[in-house]
Design a protein around this motif. Structure first.
Motif, short mmCIF file in Angstrom:
data_model
loop_
_atom_site.label_atom_id
_atom_site.label_comp_id
_atom_site.label_asym_id
_atom_site.label_seq_id
_atom_site.Cartn_x
_atom_site.Cartn_y
_atom_site.Cartn_z
N VAL A 184 38.54 -6.83 -32.10
CA VAL A 184 38.22 -8.19 -32.31
C VAL A 184 37.29 -8.58 -33.38
N PHE A 185 36.03 -7.91 -33.36
CA PHE A 185 35.09 -7.90 -34.35
C PHE A 185 35.49 -7.33 -35.57
N CYS A 186 36.06 -6.18 -35.49
CA CYS A 186 36.45 -5.31 -36.74
C CYS A 186 37.55 -6.61 -37.64
N GLY A 187 38.25 -6.87 -36.95
CA GLY A 187 39.22 -8.04 -37.43
C GLY A 187 38.62 -9.24 -38.07
N TYR A 188 37.67 -9.69 -37.52
CA TYR A 188 36.87 -10.75 -37.97
C TYR A 188 36.30 -10.17 -39.45
N SER A 189 35.58 -9.06 -39.32
CA SER A 189 35.00 -8.53 -40.58
C SER A 189 36.10 -8.44 -41.84
N LEU A 190 37.19 -7.64 -41.42
CA LEU A 190 38.05 -7.63 -42.41
C LEU A 190 38.78 -8.75 -42.93
N ASN A 191 38.74 -10.02 -41.90
CA ASN A 191 39.30 -11.34 -42.66
C ASN A 191 38.35 -11.76 -43.67
N HIS A 192 37.14 -11.47 -43.58
CA HIS A 192 36.28 -12.11 -44.29
C HIS A 192 35.80 -11.44 -45.55
N LEU A 193 36.38 -10.26 -45.67
CA LEU A 193 36.13 -9.61 -46.92
C LEU A 193 37.06 -10.25 -48.03
N LYS A 194 36.55 -10.10 -49.20
CA LYS A 194 37.36 -11.02 -50.15
C LYS A 194 37.98 -9.75 -51.10
N ILE A 195 37.50 -9.32 -52.21
CA ILE A 195 38.19 -8.44 -53.15
C ILE A 195 38.21 -7.04 -52.50
N TRP A 196 37.24 -6.59 -51.44
CA TRP A 196 37.45 -5.38 -50.78
C TRP A 196 38.39 -5.32 -49.70
N LYS A 197 39.07 -6.24 -49.29
CA LYS A 197 39.86 -6.24 -48.27
C LYS A 197 40.95 -5.19 -48.03
N LYS A 198 41.65 -5.10 -49.20
CA LYS A 198 42.73 -3.89 -49.48
C LYS A 198 42.13 -2.82 -49.48
N PRO A 199 41.13 -2.39 -49.96
CA PRO A 199 40.64 -1.04 -50.17
C PRO A 199 40.20 -0.43 -48.93
N VAL A 200 39.44 -1.60 -48.21
CA VAL A 200 38.96 -1.23 -46.79
C VAL A 200 40.06 -0.97 -45.50
#
Length: 557
Positions: free
Chosen positions: A379-395
């Motif tokens: 759940v918290f990992c998903g929140y982290s990824l959703n708040h990333l901007k330009i790094w979302k796809k690489p992460v």
């Protein structure tokens, strides 16, 4: 004035021409604007409250997941589920037609570990697989491959349902984008991939925990139901009593915030008594006496802490090794998400911390014990990824690749030998009409391999046993420990008579040199070499050897 009048007449003629044109309205896709027929059609396309294609994709993925896990993890995935179910259902000979034997099958072949003679385990979970086995038997489809794969496919289906429920839970509480990233993290978690199709009580505990969370009264939830979530928690407790540990802070929070505390307490007690009563009846049928296995389990593992017989770790093991390994490369994003997530999610990371702390107080520790709180971390990992901007796809690419590489290696390569060797034992059943003349002795750390659930024929088999000391003897050594102290002497003493020799010996490669004299003197020859692991340690070798006694040795008997 004339110019102004002409200009105004042109303006009004323009309005008149526009009024004669057809006005196009934007179509709204919101469910609020759907007709009754369209809404009902959309509902018919939903399964579990979600789009049918999402559900089918998740089920297909978990089935694919199931077939890509061909390794062993821990003995309990067989010995506390499939072996018990096989013992409950199948009997030898199979021509006893009395109704009581048709249901209970008292004349079984198979083996039950010491936990069942001491009544530390309940029959509720094995009964699921026993029902599957019984249906296959009655249909005449009880082939060994179906007995192996159908229970695992059933577990995969339940795990897929839990995955969908986690997505629905997050969609209700947050927004759809966050729910998608939580769903992504759940599906690509290497440890979930590794465990979710195994017939472990921990797997079922995790499945029930996720589904119960869907009905838990958290702020913003539209599916809250105290009856449903508390019943599921009670079921998880019956299957594995330690399943109540993650729910202690959640239950306390619900009770604290509930205005009608007495009514809630009454309801929880009623659900508990009904579920526990059902468990008592099931265990009474199969044990033959009234037994509260949940108390026996907690007494052995928690109060007496006798689980240390199977190994112990320092108090910090979960923080320094266990939790980081289970969460894997999601760990930095879990920590990041804990700081980003709204206040209402605080109870979830409190639950994770509480669970890890409680298990840290027990000496015997295993990775799988904290598996039920892994979805909370996602759940918290998903929140982290959703708040990333330009790094979302690489992460996201990094998480997918790192987790899948580990999942495929652990699922297809690491520790596969103890399952592969069972296909060789199956061939002994198929190639020998007189099975009583063929026998197998597995000289490995106890419960290394499955047993009759993966052979499905009454072939005489034996393995090194390792029950703990329940009498308080000092310097107690089980059979496996005595064997490994001096394997060669043990073999000569145990098989002093040639007539008692097994026809086949199975052991890890690390043992070969030490017992070579016994193998040569009794005319055993190597017939198969099976890869097991790239990481051998102590009593576990990189390969498994099968030795068969030659014709000369059999004649001398």
């Amino acid at each position: 004035m004339e110019w102004e009048g002409g200009d105004s007449s042109l303006f009004f003629r323009g309005l008149q021409n526009r009024s004669q044109e057809k006005v196009k309205l934007r179509k709204r896709k919101s469910a609020l604007y759907l007709s009754d027929q369209e809404a009902s059609a959309r509902r018919r396309c939903d399964v579990l409250g979600e789009n049918i294609y999402l559900v089918l994709f998740t089920i297909a993925l978990r089935i694919f997941n199931c077939f890509l896990v061909q390794t062993s993890f821990v003995p309990d995935e067989y010995w506390q589920s499939l072996e018990v179910a096989h013992h409950m259902v199948f009997q030898y000979p199979l021509f006893c037609f009395t109704m009581i034997n048709l249901i209970l099958n008292f004349n079984n072949y198979g083996y039950l570990t010491w936990e069942w003679t001491e009544r530390l385990r309940g029959y509720t979970y094995p009964l699921i697989f026993a029902s599957i086995y019984k249906i296959l038997y009655l249909l005449g489809k009880d082939s060994v491959q179906l007995l192996i794969w159908v229970p695992r496919l059933a577990q995969a289906l339940l795990s897929a349902i839990a995955d969908v429920r986690l997505y629905s839970f997050m969609k209700q509480l947050g927004n759809q984008e966050t729910a998608k990233w939580v769903f992504f993290c759940q599906l690509c978690s290497w440890f979930t991939w590794y465990c979710c199709t195994r017939t472990l009580t921990n797997t079922m505990e995790t499945v029930i925990t996720i589904i119960a969370l869907f009905y838990y009264p958290l702020e913003g939830s539209k599916s809250m139901s105290s009856v449903k979530y508390s019943s599921l928690v009670a079921l998880a407790f019956i299957i594995r009593p330690t399943a109540v540990i993650p729910w202690v802070p959640l239950l306390f929070r619900h009770f604290w915030q509930e205005h009608k505390k007495l009514n809630l307490l009454r309801h929880l007690l009623l659900v508990g008594f009904v579920t526990l009563g059902l468990s008592l009846i099931i265990d009474r049928i199969f044990f033959g006496q009234w037994t509260l296995v949940q108390y026996n389990f907690l007494k052995f593992n928690v109060l007496q802490n006798l689980g240390t017989f199977y190994g112990s770790h320092p108090w910090h093991w979960y923080f320094t090794q266990g939790f980081p390994v289970v969460v894997g490369t999601h760990l930095p994003f879990f920590i990041h998400g804990c700081f980003l997530a709204p206040k209402k999610y605080r109870i979830l990371w409190v639950t994770v911390l509480w669970t890890v702390l409680v298990y840290s107080m027990l000496s015997h520790k295993e990775f799988r014990f904290i598996y039920p709180v892994l979805p909370f971390c996602m759940v918290f990992c998903g929140y982290s990824l959703n708040h990333l901007k330009i790094w979302k796809k690489p992460v996201a690419s990094f998480l997918f690749l790192s987790n899948m590489l580990l999942a495929l290696y652990t699922g297809l390569v690491h520790q596969r030998g103890t399952l592969d060797v069972m296909s060789h034992i199956q061939e002994l059943c198929n190639s020998n009409l007189n099975k009583s003349s063929t026998s197998v002795f597995v000289m490995m750390p106890c419960h290394s391999t499955p047993y009759y659930s993966h052979v499905h024929c009454p072939l005489p088999m034996r393995f090194l046993q390792c029950p703990p000391d329940l009498t308080g003897k000092s310097h107690y050594l089980d059979e496996a420990d005595r064997f490994y102290l001096n394997p060669l002497n043990w073999l000569y003493q145990e098989f002093s008579s040639d007539s008692s020799l097994p026809t086949h010996l199975i052991f890890f490669s690390v043992l070969e040199e030490e017992i070579s004299a016994f193998l040569v003197s009794h005319n055993y020859e190597k017939t198969a070499v099976i890869f097991h692991t790239h990481l051998p340690e102590s009593r576990i070798g990189s390969h498994i050897y099968i030795y068969e006694q030659t014709l000369k040795g059999k004649i001398s008997r």
